[in-house]
Motif scaffolding. Structure first.
Motif, PDB file in Angstrom:
ATOM      1  N   GLU A  47       0.712  -0.975   0.123  1.00  0.00           N
ATOM      2  CA  GLU A  47      -0.340  -0.604   0.066  1.00  0.00           C
ATOM      3  C   GLU A  47       0.844   1.065   0.394  1.00  0.00           C
ATOM      4  O   GLU A  47       1.677   1.056   0.353  1.00  0.00           O
ATOM      5  N   GLU A  48       0.145   2.211  -0.892  1.00  0.00           N
ATOM      6  CA  GLU A  48       1.035   3.290  -1.247  1.00  0.00           C
ATOM      7  C   GLU A  48       1.668   4.359   0.582  1.00  0.00           C
ATOM      8  O   GLU A  48       3.517   4.857   0.223  1.00  0.00           O
ATOM      9  N   GLN A  49       1.342   4.085   1.185  1.00  0.00           N
ATOM     10  CA  GLN A  49       1.583   5.135   2.703  1.00  0.00           C
ATOM     11  C   GLN A  49       2.781   3.945   2.719  1.00  0.00           C
ATOM     12  O   GLN A  49       3.389   4.278   3.784  1.00  0.00           O
ATOM     13  N   PHE A  50       2.687   2.611   3.295  1.00  0.00           N
ATOM     14  CA  PHE A  50       3.767   1.568   3.634  1.00  0.00           C
ATOM     15  C   PHE A  50       5.017   2.055   3.122  1.00  0.00           C
ATOM     16  O   PHE A  50       5.629   1.916   3.027  1.00  0.00           O
ATOM     17  N   LYS A  51       4.757   1.806   1.568  1.00  0.00           N
ATOM     18  CA  LYS A  51       5.468   2.179   0.583  1.00  0.00           C
ATOM     19  C   LYS A  51       6.639   3.328   1.292  1.00  0.00           C
ATOM     20  O   LYS A  51       8.247   3.301   0.675  1.00  0.00           O
ATOM     21  N   THR A  52       5.935   4.375   1.066  1.00  0.00           N
ATOM     22  CA  THR A  52       6.165   5.736   1.373  1.00  0.00           C
ATOM     23  C   THR A  52       7.330   5.898   3.280  1.00  0.00           C
ATOM     24  O   THR A  52       8.826   5.795   2.824  1.00  0.00           O
ATOM     25  N   LEU A  53       6.807   4.773   4.215  1.00  0.00           N
ATOM     26  CA  LEU A  53       7.809   4.566   5.383  1.00  0.00           C
ATOM     27  C   LEU A  53       8.450   3.717   4.627  1.00  0.00           C
ATOM     28  O   LEU A  53       9.741   4.012   5.766  1.00  0.00           O
ATOM     29  N   ASP A  66      12.681  15.538   1.613  1.00  0.00           N
ATOM     30  CA  ASP A  66      11.782  15.462   0.850  1.00  0.00           C
ATOM     31  C   ASP A  66      10.720  15.365   0.817  1.00  0.00           C
ATOM     32  O   ASP A  66      10.062  15.805   0.089  1.00  0.00           O
ATOM     33  N   GLU A  67      11.662  14.008   1.134  1.00  0.00           N
ATOM     34  CA  GLU A  67      10.285  12.615   0.459  1.00  0.00           C
ATOM     35  C   GLU A  67       8.891  12.870   2.121  1.00  0.00           C
ATOM     36  O   GLU A  67       8.305  12.710   1.088  1.00  0.00           O
ATOM     37  N   ALA A  68       9.505  13.233   3.204  1.00  0.00           N
ATOM     38  CA  ALA A  68       8.691  13.052   4.967  1.00  0.00           C
ATOM     39  C   ALA A  68       7.418  14.511   4.207  1.00  0.00           C
ATOM     40  O   ALA A  68       6.073  14.496   4.882  1.00  0.00           O
ATOM     41  N   SER A  69       8.406  15.369   3.379  1.00  0.00           N
ATOM     42  CA  SER A  69       7.261  16.905   3.673  1.00  0.00           C
ATOM     43  C   SER A  69       6.577  16.750   1.851  1.00  0.00           C
ATOM     44  O   SER A  69       4.976  17.403   2.453  1.00  0.00           O
ATOM     45  N   LYS A  70       6.787  15.411   2.477  1.00  0.00           N
ATOM     46  CA  LYS A  70       4.925  15.339   0.703  1.00  0.00           C
ATOM     47  C   LYS A  70       4.254  14.169   1.224  1.00  0.00           C
ATOM     48  O   LYS A  70       3.457  14.075   0.663  1.00  0.00           O
ATOM     49  N   SER A  71       4.806  14.254   2.751  1.00  0.00           N
ATOM     50  CA  SER A  71       4.337  12.906   3.661  1.00  0.00           C
ATOM     51  C   SER A  71       3.638  13.613   4.661  1.00  0.00           C
ATOM     52  O   SER A  71       3.537  12.519   5.248  1.00  0.00           O
ATOM     53  N   ARG A  72       3.280  14.616   4.765  1.00  0.00           N
ATOM     54  CA  ARG A  72       2.815  14.993   6.074  1.00  0.00           C
ATOM     55  C   ARG A  72       1.649  14.546   6.429  1.00  0.00           C
ATOM     56  O   ARG A  72       1.388  14.238   7.792  1.00  0.00           O
ATOM     57  N   ASN A  73       0.796  14.704   5.939  1.00  0.00           N
ATOM     58  CA  ASN A  73      -0.488  13.357   5.631  1.00  0.00           C
ATOM     59  C   ASN A  73      -0.836  12.150   6.671  1.00  0.00           C
ATOM     60  O   ASN A  73      -1.119  11.720   7.598  1.00  0.00           O
ATOM     61  N   ILE A  74       0.798  11.960   6.514  1.00  0.00           N
ATOM     62  CA  ILE A  74       1.589  10.339   6.988  1.00  0.00           C
ATOM     63  C   ILE A  74       1.113  10.586   8.251  1.00  0.00           C
ATOM     64  O   ILE A  74       1.450   9.773   9.390  1.00  0.00           O
ATOM     65  N   LEU A  75       2.410  11.297   8.235  1.00  0.00           N
ATOM     66  CA  LEU A  75       3.620  11.555   9.448  1.00  0.00           C
ATOM     67  C   LEU A  75       3.149  12.130  10.439  1.00  0.00           C
ATOM     68  O   LEU A  75       3.783  12.468  11.505  1.00  0.00           O
ATOM     69  N   ASP A  76       2.469  13.573  10.258  1.00  0.00           N
ATOM     70  CA  ASP A  76       1.743  14.630  11.855  1.00  0.00           C
ATOM     71  C   ASP A  76       0.855  14.179  12.175  1.00  0.00           C
ATOM     72  O   ASP A  76       0.395  14.793  13.411  1.00  0.00           O
ATOM     73  N   VAL A  77       0.294  12.836  11.823  1.00  0.00           N
ATOM     74  CA  VAL A  77      -1.096  12.438  13.076  1.00  0.00           C
ATOM     75  C   VAL A  77       0.296  11.574  14.091  1.00  0.00           C
ATOM     76  O   VAL A  77      -0.681  11.313  15.531  1.00  0.00           O
ATOM     77  N   VAL A  78       1.257  11.982  14.020  1.00  0.00           N
ATOM     78  CA  VAL A  78       2.625  10.949  15.122  1.00  0.00           C
ATOM     79  C   VAL A  78       2.937  12.065  15.424  1.00  0.00           C
ATOM     80  O   VAL A  78       4.195  12.914  15.092  1.00  0.00           O
ATOM     81  N   PRO A  79       2.809  13.151  16.522  1.00  0.00           N
ATOM     82  CA  PRO A  79       3.770  14.431  17.637  1.00  0.00           C
ATOM     83  C   PRO A  79       5.230  13.781  17.729  1.00  0.00           C
ATOM     84  O   PRO A  79       5.032  12.650  17.896  1.00  0.00           O
ATOM     85  N   GLY A  80       5.918  14.903  17.694  1.00  0.00           N
ATOM     86  CA  GLY A  80       7.018  14.802  17.822  1.00  0.00           C
ATOM     87  C   GLY A  80       8.144  13.867  17.113  1.00  0.00           C
ATOM     88  O   GLY A  80       9.511  13.653  16.715  1.00  0.00           O
ATOM     89  N   PHE A  81       7.438  13.237  15.658  1.00  0.00           N
ATOM     90  CA  PHE A  81       8.296  12.822  14.555  1.00  0.00           C
ATOM     91  C   PHE A  81       9.543  13.408  14.129  1.00  0.00           C
ATOM     92  O   PHE A  81      10.297  12.448  14.149  1.00  0.00           O
ATOM     93  N   GLU A  82       9.422  14.680  14.040  1.00  0.00           N
ATOM     94  CA  GLU A  82      10.891  15.826  13.498  1.00  0.00           C
ATOM     95  C   GLU A  82      11.711  15.493  14.904  1.00  0.00           C
ATOM     96  O   GLU A  82      12.530  14.788  13.880  1.00  0.00           O
ATOM     97  N   GLN A  83      11.368  15.842  15.628  1.00  0.00           N
ATOM     98  CA  GLN A  83      12.363  16.057  16.775  1.00  0.00           C
ATOM     99  C   GLN A  83      12.810  14.489  17.087  1.00  0.00           C
ATOM    100  O   GLN A  83      14.347  14.645  17.504  1.00  0.00           O
ATOM    101  N   ALA A  84      12.259  13.641  16.628  1.00  0.00           N
ATOM    102  CA  ALA A  84      13.018  12.460  16.988  1.00  0.00           C
ATOM    103  C   ALA A  84      13.829  12.098  15.981  1.00  0.00           C
ATOM    104  O   ALA A  84      15.312  11.387  16.110  1.00  0.00           O
ATOM    105  N   ILE A  85      13.898  12.662  14.816  1.00  0.00           N
ATOM    106  CA  ILE A  85      14.598  12.386  12.905  1.00  0.00           C
ATOM    107  C   ILE A  85      15.589  12.862  13.504  1.00  0.00           C
ATOM    108  O   ILE A  85      16.946  13.150  13.130  1.00  0.00           O
ATOM    109  N   GLN A  86      15.849  14.128  14.305  1.00  0.00           N
ATOM    110  CA  GLN A  86      16.659  15.432  14.140  1.00  0.00           C
ATOM    111  C   GLN A  86      17.414  14.695  14.960  1.00  0.00           C
ATOM    112  O   GLN A  86      18.901  14.529  14.873  1.00  0.00           O
ATOM    113  N   SER A  87      16.870  14.199  16.127  1.00  0.00           N
ATOM    114  CA  SER A  87      18.258  13.507  16.779  1.00  0.00           C
ATOM    115  C   SER A  87      19.358  12.485  16.849  1.00  0.00           C
ATOM    116  O   SER A  87      20.515  12.177  16.946  1.00  0.00           O
ATOM    117  N   TYR A  88      18.327  11.488  15.449  1.00  0.00           N
ATOM    118  CA  TYR A  88      18.776  10.883  15.542  1.00  0.00           C
ATOM    119  C   TYR A  88      19.521  11.286  14.352  1.00  0.00           C
ATOM    120  O   TYR A  88      20.713  10.691  13.541  1.00  0.00           O
TER     121      TYR A  88
END
Length: 226
Positions: A96-102, A119-141
């Protein structure tokens, strides 16, 4: 008439520990995934248990819940949680498209291709924005990855890795200078961020096992006297 004893209540963690394959706890585990999202907590064991139950009862699989589990697993990098979860998800669901994106996002993170990731994440905000703290976690990584590679990180490299620029980046750097041991230097072309020393960016700090004698060898030479 004898008083009825109140029914015992168990936490989700206790239910998983007692019988992780009990289909009766499936709904509780789904609720627990949503609780993890809203409370910014994480429990890999419970999420893996839910994915296993979905294998036994595929008709009850919730695509929304599975997506949230995978996003939380991405946020746990560098732990291999994403791969552990993906292994339990049927191939037709992964298509499914959302899982292929992930999966693509996971690949970018694993290979340190942060510009492509953002770049890819910016196109998938509808998938990622439902989980708070995503950007901060990736920045830490991203910072973790940089700390394994660089002694001094050029400002543009940091900006690309964490997807922050301008005044926001200034504040980000100031915060870490005050709280994470960063030192900001003026380079010939741009600022340099001196990262804390570790055995990866300063190999000389790595303990040389050849120079140490295992404790059991010492005890053979000098028996412990009781």
């Amino acid at each position: 008439m004898a008083n009825e004893q109140p029914a015992e209540t168990y936490t989700v963690e206790e239910l998983v520990a007692v019988n992780p394959y009990n289909p009766d706890i499936l709904n509780d585990l789904e609720v627990f995934v949503n609780d993890q999202v809203s409370s910014k907590t994480y429990n890999l064991d419970a999420n893996l248990s839910l994915l296993r139950l979905y294998q036994f009862e595929p008709e009850r699989l919730s695509v929304q819940i599975v997506a949230r589990i995978l996003i939380k697993a991405l946020m746990a990098m560098p732990a291999p949680d994403f791969s552990l979860c993906l292994f339990l998800i049927p191939e037709h669901v992964q298509m499914e498209e959302q899982f292929k994106t992930l999966i693509v996002l996971s690949h970018y993170l694993e290979t340190g291709r942060f510009r492509q990731f953002w770049d890819e994440a910016s196109k998938s905000r509808n998938i990622l924005d439902v989980v708070p703290g995503f950007e901060q976690a990736i920045q830490s990584y991203a910072i973790h990855v940089l700390s394994l590679t660089y002694q001094k990180v050029p400002r543009p490299v940091l900006a690309e890795a964490i997807n922050i620029e301008g005044l926001a980046l200034d504040k980000f750097m100031e915060y870490h200078a005050a709280n994470s041991g960063w030192v900001i230097e003026k380079g010939s072309r741009s600022q340099l961020i001196v990262l804390p020393r570790n055995e990866f960016n300063h190999p000389e700090l790595k303990k040389n096992t050849a120079d140490t004698v295992p404790f059991e060898h010492v005890t053979r030479i000098f028996p412990i006297l009781s």
